[in-house]
Design a protein around this motif. Structure first.
Motif, PDB file in Angstrom:
ATOM      1  N   THR A 110       0.842  -1.266   0.136  1.00  0.00           N
ATOM      2  CA  THR A 110       0.106   0.002   0.088  1.00  0.00           C
ATOM      3  C   THR A 110       1.058   1.248  -0.015  1.00  0.00           C
ATOM      4  O   THR A 110       0.632   2.325  -0.696  1.00  0.00           O
ATOM      5  CB  THR A 110      -0.952   0.047   1.297  1.00  0.00           C
ATOM      6  OG1 THR A 110      -1.423  -1.294   1.176  1.00  0.00           O
ATOM      7  CG2 THR A 110      -1.835   1.089   1.342  1.00  0.00           C
ATOM      8  N   MET A 111       1.789   1.277   0.812  1.00  0.00           N
ATOM      9  CA  MET A 111       2.817   2.431   0.668  1.00  0.00           C
ATOM     10  C   MET A 111       3.334   2.664  -0.722  1.00  0.00           C
ATOM     11  O   MET A 111       3.780   3.707  -0.944  1.00  0.00           O
ATOM     12  CB  MET A 111       4.025   2.158   1.890  1.00  0.00           C
ATOM     13  CG  MET A 111       3.416   2.311   3.421  1.00  0.00           C
ATOM     14  SD  MET A 111       4.697   1.970   4.227  1.00  0.00           S
ATOM     15  CE  MET A 111       5.879   3.709   4.194  1.00  0.00           C
ATOM     16  N   THR A 114       0.613   4.131  -2.878  1.00  0.00           N
ATOM     17  CA  THR A 114       0.172   5.359  -2.747  1.00  0.00           C
ATOM     18  C   THR A 114       1.503   6.480  -2.494  1.00  0.00           C
ATOM     19  O   THR A 114       1.393   7.400  -2.129  1.00  0.00           O
ATOM     20  CB  THR A 114      -0.455   5.533  -1.327  1.00  0.00           C
ATOM     21  OG1 THR A 114       0.500   4.933  -0.219  1.00  0.00           O
ATOM     22  CG2 THR A 114      -1.629   4.773  -1.150  1.00  0.00           C
ATOM     23  N   GLU A 115       2.590   5.872  -3.315  1.00  0.00           N
ATOM     24  CA  GLU A 115       3.562   6.721  -3.402  1.00  0.00           C
ATOM     25  C   GLU A 115       4.378   7.227  -2.081  1.00  0.00           C
ATOM     26  O   GLU A 115       5.293   8.106  -2.199  1.00  0.00           O
ATOM     27  CB  GLU A 115       3.309   8.053  -4.272  1.00  0.00           C
ATOM     28  CG  GLU A 115       3.025   7.808  -5.619  1.00  0.00           C
ATOM     29  CD  GLU A 115       2.548   8.793  -6.583  1.00  0.00           C
ATOM     30  OE1 GLU A 115       1.917   9.773  -6.043  1.00  0.00           O
ATOM     31  OE2 GLU A 115       3.098   8.829  -7.676  1.00  0.00           O
ATOM     32  N   GLN A 116       4.206   6.640  -1.087  1.00  0.00           N
ATOM     33  CA  GLN A 116       4.756   6.833   0.313  1.00  0.00           C
ATOM     34  C   GLN A 116       6.158   6.321   0.175  1.00  0.00           C
ATOM     35  O   GLN A 116       7.338   7.163   0.632  1.00  0.00           O
ATOM     36  CB  GLN A 116       4.185   6.218   1.384  1.00  0.00           C
ATOM     37  CG  GLN A 116       2.872   6.724   1.772  1.00  0.00           C
ATOM     38  CD  GLN A 116       2.299   5.976   2.971  1.00  0.00           C
ATOM     39  OE1 GLN A 116       2.717   5.873   3.822  1.00  0.00           O
ATOM     40  NE2 GLN A 116       1.060   5.485   2.683  1.00  0.00           N
ATOM     41  N   ASP A 118       8.004   6.246  -2.668  1.00  0.00           N
ATOM     42  CA  ASP A 118       8.635   7.343  -3.629  1.00  0.00           C
ATOM     43  C   ASP A 118       8.992   8.677  -2.735  1.00  0.00           C
ATOM     44  O   ASP A 118      10.016   8.914  -2.998  1.00  0.00           O
ATOM     45  CB  ASP A 118       7.707   7.620  -4.829  1.00  0.00           C
ATOM     46  CG  ASP A 118       7.631   6.738  -5.828  1.00  0.00           C
ATOM     47  OD1 ASP A 118       8.629   5.447  -5.868  1.00  0.00           O
ATOM     48  OD2 ASP A 118       6.696   6.521  -6.569  1.00  0.00           O
ATOM     49  N   ALA A 119       8.192   8.993  -2.047  1.00  0.00           N
ATOM     50  CA  ALA A 119       8.373   9.987  -1.310  1.00  0.00           C
ATOM     51  C   ALA A 119       9.688   9.845  -0.215  1.00  0.00           C
ATOM     52  O   ALA A 119      10.399  10.781  -0.284  1.00  0.00           O
ATOM     53  CB  ALA A 119       7.240  10.300  -0.263  1.00  0.00           C
ATOM     54  N   LEU A 120       9.700   8.885   0.327  1.00  0.00           N
ATOM     55  CA  LEU A 120      10.931   8.590   1.143  1.00  0.00           C
ATOM     56  C   LEU A 120      12.414   8.441   0.269  1.00  0.00           C
ATOM     57  O   LEU A 120      13.303   9.266   0.689  1.00  0.00           O
ATOM     58  CB  LEU A 120      10.873   7.217   1.673  1.00  0.00           C
ATOM     59  CG  LEU A 120       9.860   6.907   3.154  1.00  0.00           C
ATOM     60  CD1 LEU A 120       9.608   5.552   3.281  1.00  0.00           C
ATOM     61  CD2 LEU A 120      10.376   7.909   4.186  1.00  0.00           C
ATOM     62  N   GLU A 121      12.138   7.946  -0.888  1.00  0.00           N
ATOM     63  CA  GLU A 121      13.233   7.942  -1.705  1.00  0.00           C
ATOM     64  C   GLU A 121      13.810   9.164  -2.185  1.00  0.00           C
ATOM     65  O   GLU A 121      14.856   9.529  -2.252  1.00  0.00           O
ATOM     66  CB  GLU A 121      13.024   6.870  -3.002  1.00  0.00           C
ATOM     67  CG  GLU A 121      13.027   5.601  -2.647  1.00  0.00           C
ATOM     68  CD  GLU A 121      14.322   5.024  -2.322  1.00  0.00           C
ATOM     69  OE1 GLU A 121      15.230   5.464  -2.976  1.00  0.00           O
ATOM     70  OE2 GLU A 121      14.138   4.143  -1.471  1.00  0.00           O
ATOM     71  N   ILE A 122      12.583   9.969  -2.574  1.00  0.00           N
ATOM     72  CA  ILE A 122      12.893  11.474  -2.986  1.00  0.00           C
ATOM     73  C   ILE A 122      13.696  12.493  -1.875  1.00  0.00           C
ATOM     74  O   ILE A 122      14.433  13.124  -2.282  1.00  0.00           O
ATOM     75  CB  ILE A 122      11.795  12.127  -3.535  1.00  0.00           C
ATOM     76  CG1 ILE A 122      11.521  11.617  -5.050  1.00  0.00           C
ATOM     77  CG2 ILE A 122      11.842  13.656  -3.588  1.00  0.00           C
ATOM     78  CD1 ILE A 122      10.175  12.018  -5.581  1.00  0.00           C
ATOM     79  N   VAL A 125      16.090   9.072   1.688  1.00  0.00           N
ATOM     80  CA  VAL A 125      15.857   8.026   2.667  1.00  0.00           C
ATOM     81  C   VAL A 125      16.193   6.647   1.850  1.00  0.00           C
ATOM     82  O   VAL A 125      15.352   6.328   0.852  1.00  0.00           O
ATOM     83  CB  VAL A 125      14.805   8.035   3.531  1.00  0.00           C
ATOM     84  CG1 VAL A 125      14.413   6.944   4.562  1.00  0.00           C
ATOM     85  CG2 VAL A 125      14.455   9.304   4.101  1.00  0.00           C
ATOM     86  N   ASN A 126      16.903   5.609   2.423  1.00  0.00           N
ATOM     87  CA  ASN A 126      16.798   4.386   1.774  1.00  0.00           C
ATOM     88  C   ASN A 126      15.578   3.669   2.597  1.00  0.00           C
ATOM     89  O   ASN A 126      15.724   3.339   3.517  1.00  0.00           O
ATOM     90  CB  ASN A 126      18.017   3.399   2.131  1.00  0.00           C
ATOM     91  CG  ASN A 126      17.988   2.216   2.054  1.00  0.00           C
ATOM     92  OD1 ASN A 126      17.048   1.543   1.373  1.00  0.00           O
ATOM     93  ND2 ASN A 126      19.319   1.560   2.232  1.00  0.00           N
ATOM     94  N   PHE A 130      14.909   1.517   5.780  1.00  0.00           N
ATOM     95  CA  PHE A 130      14.020   2.206   6.911  1.00  0.00           C
ATOM     96  C   PHE A 130      12.818   1.490   7.212  1.00  0.00           C
ATOM     97  O   PHE A 130      12.476   1.184   8.467  1.00  0.00           O
ATOM     98  CB  PHE A 130      13.861   3.648   6.483  1.00  0.00           C
ATOM     99  CG  PHE A 130      12.856   4.416   7.454  1.00  0.00           C
ATOM    100  CD1 PHE A 130      13.627   4.824   8.490  1.00  0.00           C
ATOM    101  CD2 PHE A 130      11.704   4.778   7.121  1.00  0.00           C
ATOM    102  CE1 PHE A 130      12.825   5.400   9.367  1.00  0.00           C
ATOM    103  CE2 PHE A 130      10.790   5.282   8.045  1.00  0.00           C
ATOM    104  CZ  PHE A 130      11.526   5.829   9.113  1.00  0.00           C
ATOM    105  N   LEU A 131      12.101   0.836   6.231  1.00  0.00           N
ATOM    106  CA  LEU A 131      10.947   0.317   6.707  1.00  0.00           C
ATOM    107  C   LEU A 131      10.684  -1.137   6.844  1.00  0.00           C
ATOM    108  O   LEU A 131      10.154  -1.595   7.624  1.00  0.00           O
ATOM    109  CB  LEU A 131       9.956   0.582   5.316  1.00  0.00           C
ATOM    110  CG  LEU A 131       9.455   1.865   4.653  1.00  0.00           C
ATOM    111  CD1 LEU A 131       8.813   1.902   3.450  1.00  0.00           C
ATOM    112  CD2 LEU A 131       8.711   2.388   5.669  1.00  0.00           C
TER     113      LEU A 131
END
Lengths: 246, 250
Positions: A110-111, A114-116, A118-122, A125-126, A130-131
């Protein structure tokens, strides 16, 4: 070809997951959260299933012993060893593959959609590390605890059944629990639970992390996570048994 | 300044971007417009590094993002803020935790300094009252504003917005447009916005690039777009009844 591609992608993924954490404090906080979510969250199902299976193993063994030459204490011994050798490590892991595996694949998938991620990568953040690393570490840490708990609960379930049904004398059952105990069986069981918990979390995360599409694909990733984790658990159960008990 | 030079990108041998070159200037809202499926999002994601181009260069103030190492790329990414189409807020965190996240990850500030910055960013988007709410408890427009607050938390040099108005009513869309314009001017950010909202084009489009079937067909500004003679662009603009009836199109 597809198998080799997937296997390669899985190992590249693991390399990213176990890259050096950027901010260790945040990772530690996440590990504690996952210990609670994955570990404590699985406590209920492990306790219920272990108690009933321990009780059923005891009853089945007792009702199938018809020969008067068969020592009754072997029923206690059978319950104990069944729980340690197979149920609390392998069967509990298969159950957790269903519960934890589908939950992880669904959450990460789901992350992704919902591009979450992608948001971390931009942000730089690895995202894999991280997740996912906290989930794997938490599960590997909590799995042996769940395993030991499952053994005790299963044996206790057997004991309560003996008390309730009086199918054999309680003394025989208790004696069976203490006789011929091989400590290495516990080590074997713990090794299995650690390996299986790594399989569950890493395979399920992998399935979720590379989801493409929408909610339908997230659901499919959850199913694949459970199926692949279960198959790998069964294969590694065979390999580890041959390696450790031969 | 961001310079995009001869970017090509294809998926499974189907070209999505064909030899696109353009320049995005600081302190301006640069719009990338075009029909759905024209390649706007692919272009944006290629510029920020979520897709690797098949060929071409992307320069962030002269630094080539395509050829640099991962380590160098991580540093540029910390200068980038991005607003995704769906907001992409972390659903495990509250509004203030979302805004605090980049500060926790990339600064060694004290708790007080971080709190002050979070308060400032939320105030900037008029959402101080929603700090303790989860993303699922706020509206789509508020989610977009939180995403803007998170994007500006680290004082970015570059701001990318993918369809910031999608799914919003015209009034809320105007609020988001105004906010993006104000922030761009206030911090002299190089802002790139993907949109197919013609209201945004006329309201904030200081520099506009029109993409059609993966190719750049026209470049100009909000004044010149209405006089443009490009057939595909005019067809795109004429799809808007409001523009047609307003008599603005020449």
């Amino acid at each position: 070809m597809n198998f080799f591609y997937l296997a390669g992608q899985y190992f590249v993924f693991l390399r990213r997951v176990f890259a050096k954490p950027e901010k260790q404090k945040l990772y530690l906080r996440n590990i504690l959260t996952e210990l609670w979510n994955l570990g404590v969250g699985s406590l209920g199902i492990v306790v219920i299933i272990s108690a009933f299976i321990g009780a059923v193993i005891t009853l089945q063994t007792a009702y199938n012993v018809t020969s008067p030459l068969f020592p009754l204490f072997l029923i206690g011994l059978g319950t104990r060893d069944s729980m340690i050798l197979e149920f609390s490590s392998t069967i509990v892991s298969l159950i957790l593959a269903g519960k934890v595996g589908s939950s992880i694949a669904g959450e990460i998938g789901t992350m992704r959609v919902t591009e979450q991620i992608d948001a971390l990568e931009i942000m730089g953040v690895n995202s894999a590390s991280f997740l996912i690393m906290p989930k794997i570490v938490a599960m590997v840490l909590i799995a042996p605890v769940l395993n030991i708990l499952s053994v005790f609960i299963g044996i206790f379930g057997g004991f309560l059944t003996i008390e309730a049904t009086a199918v054999i004398p309680t003394e025989d059952f208790l004696y069976g629990l203490t006789v011929e105990f091989i400590p290495f069986y516990v080590t074997y069981s713990l090794i299995k639970s650690v390996v299986f918990s790594f399989i569950i979390t890493s395979v399920s995360s992998f399935q979720g992390y590379y989801v493409k599409g929408g909610s339908l694909e997230v659901g499919r990733a959850g199913t694949r996570a459970v199926v692949y984790s279960s198959i790998l658990i069964l294969i590694f159960n065979l390999i580890l048994t041959q390696l450790l008990l031969a | 300044m961001i310079e995009v030079r001869n970017i090509n990108k294809s998926f499974n041998n189907v070209p999505a971007l064909k030899d696109i070159s353009c320049v995005f200037h600081p302190g301006e809202v640069n719009l990338v417009i075009g029909r759905s499926g024209s390649g706007k999002t692919v272009l944006l994601k290629t510029i920020v590094g979520l897709h690797h181009p098949d060929s071409g260069d992307i320069l962030f103030n002269g630094r080539n993002f395509v050829t640099m190492t991962n380590y160098e790329r991580q540093h540029i990414r910390r200068e980038i803020g991005m607003l995704f189409q769906g907001g992409a807020l972390f659903d495990w965190a509250t509004v203030e935790e979302n805004v605090r996240f980049p500060l926790d990850f990339f600064t060694n500030w004290t708790k007080l300094e971080k709190n002050q910055r979070v308060e400032f960013c939320l105030e900037r988007v008029n959402l101080s009252h929603a700090a303790k709410l989860k993303p699922s408890e706020i509206s789509g427009g508020m989610q977009k504003r939180v995403a803007i607050a998170r994007a500006i938390a680290l004082n970015p040099k570059y701001l990318f917005c993918d369809e910031p108005n999608s799914g919003l009513d015209p009034q809320t869309a105007t609020v988001i447009d105004d906010l993006i314009l104000e922030i761009t001017k206030e911090y002299n950010i190089t802002t790139v916005v993907n949109t197919h909202d013609l209201n945004s084009v006329l309201a904030v489009g200081e520099r506009i690039v029109f993409i059609y079937q993966g190719e750049k067909w026209w470049e100009g500004n909000r004044e010149s777009i209405l006089q443009a003679h490009n057939a595909e662009l005019r067809e795109y603009l004429y799809a808007s009844e409001v523009l047609k009836k307003s008599g603005l199109l020449k």
